[in-house]
Design a protein around this motif. Structure first.
Motif, PDB file in Angstrom:
ATOM      1  N   VAL A  55       0.861  -1.311  -0.085  1.00  0.00           N
ATOM      2  CA  VAL A  55      -0.171  -0.294   0.219  1.00  0.00           C
ATOM      3  C   VAL A  55       1.051   1.052  -0.099  1.00  0.00           C
ATOM      4  N   GLU A  56       1.435   1.641   0.615  1.00  0.00           N
ATOM      5  CA  GLU A  56       2.290   2.370   0.945  1.00  0.00           C
ATOM      6  C   GLU A  56       3.372   3.299   0.040  1.00  0.00           C
ATOM      7  N   PRO A  57       3.734   2.846  -1.478  1.00  0.00           N
ATOM      8  CA  PRO A  57       4.298   3.152  -2.594  1.00  0.00           C
ATOM      9  C   PRO A  57       3.277   3.880  -3.161  1.00  0.00           C
ATOM     10  N   VAL A  58       1.790   3.002  -3.392  1.00  0.00           N
ATOM     11  CA  VAL A  58       1.250   3.579  -3.919  1.00  0.00           C
ATOM     12  C   VAL A  58       0.183   5.505  -3.456  1.00  0.00           C
ATOM     13  N   VAL A  59       0.334   4.877  -2.217  1.00  0.00           N
ATOM     14  CA  VAL A  59       0.218   6.030  -1.459  1.00  0.00           C
ATOM     15  C   VAL A  59       1.360   7.106  -1.172  1.00  0.00           C
ATOM     16  N   ARG A  60       2.187   7.040  -1.337  1.00  0.00           N
ATOM     17  CA  ARG A  60       3.590   7.781  -1.860  1.00  0.00           C
ATOM     18  C   ARG A  60       3.545   8.392  -3.213  1.00  0.00           C
ATOM     19  N   ARG A  61       2.847   7.732  -4.530  1.00  0.00           N
ATOM     20  CA  ARG A  61       2.901   8.439  -5.753  1.00  0.00           C
ATOM     21  C   ARG A  61       1.904   9.261  -5.846  1.00  0.00           C
ATOM     22  N   ALA A  62       0.650   8.934  -4.712  1.00  0.00           N
ATOM     23  CA  ALA A  62      -0.363   9.952  -4.565  1.00  0.00           C
ATOM     24  C   ALA A  62       0.503  11.420  -4.022  1.00  0.00           C
ATOM     25  N   GLU A  63       1.475  10.741  -3.117  1.00  0.00           N
ATOM     26  CA  GLU A  63       1.516  12.078  -2.545  1.00  0.00           C
ATOM     27  C   GLU A  63       2.844  12.836  -3.551  1.00  0.00           C
ATOM     28  N   ALA A  64       2.683  12.366  -4.730  1.00  0.00           N
ATOM     29  CA  ALA A  64       3.901  13.147  -5.491  1.00  0.00           C
ATOM     30  C   ALA A  64       3.022  13.811  -6.417  1.00  0.00           C
TER      31      ALA A  64
END
Length: 199
Positions: free
Chosen positions: A133-142
């Motif tokens: 889940v974390e990589p998907v959230v990081r992409r959204a933050e970017a």
């Protein structure tokens, strides 16, 4: 002041501080907005007057006639209105939505009337699930949209879509149960098979 009066259910307090008269105990968002010279959203925080109330502050720089920043206006908002907005999103029987701040803290939850605890839901996930889940959230933050399918309650598969909240720098995550999401497709498939056999 008019906004605060009209939105009294949402606005916890409204403050204006000027650089030359601000008290020593002025909130941190005052100095940060002065330095940036631009509006900002704070991270959610417990209010000093009531530790059971979590709020978020939207600030705006106050400028003089020459355009120089001389003060800061801040509207401190209760978070309940974000959860109320999320509850209006159609998410099926089991789906839910979360709005997260820049630091990943929950600022809205479609399954509750408001936020009562400062927490980062990604950090509470089991390690294997967090790694997905974390990589998907990081992409959204970017600033990008993201998608991942993960097993959640009772190993039921949920599809998580994540998109940036541009104004706040946060993230909106919606979770749909895959069986509910595909139920209409399966019904259509069964109807087609029945018609084909009948034909």
């Amino acid at each position: 002041r008019r906004f605060a009066a009209d939105e009294s259910d949402t606005v916890f307090r409204y403050d204006v501080f000027f650089e030359d008269t601000a008290p020593p105990g002025a909130p941190p968002w005052f100095r940060e907005t002065l330095q940036r010279g631009a509006p900002l959203w704070t991270e959610p925080y417990y209010t000093a007057g009531d530790p059971n109330v979590i709020v978020i502050t939207r600030t705006a720089a106050v400028r003089d006639d020459d355009g120089r920043v001389v003060g800061v206006a801040g509207a401190t908002l209760r978070l309940d209105f974000i959860s109320a907005a999320l509850r209006r999103v159609r998410l099926g029987r089991s789906g839910f939505a979360l709005a997260l701040s820049r630091e990943g803290l929950i600022i809205g939850n479609s399954q509750s009337t408001g936020v009562r605890t400062l927490m980062n839901p990604v950090e509470t996930l089991p390690p294997a699930l967090r790694a997905r889940v974390e990589p998907v959230v990081r992409r959204a933050e970017a600033g990008q949209q993201g998608f991942v399918a993960v097993p959640l309650t009772d190993n039921r598969l949920f599809r998580i879509t994540v998109r940036p909240l541009v104004q706040t720098g946060g993230v909106l995550a919606t979770l749909y149960a895959e069986d509910e999401l595909l139920a209409e497709v399966l019904t259509l498939q069964q109807t087609q098979i029945f018609l084909a056999v009948g034909g």
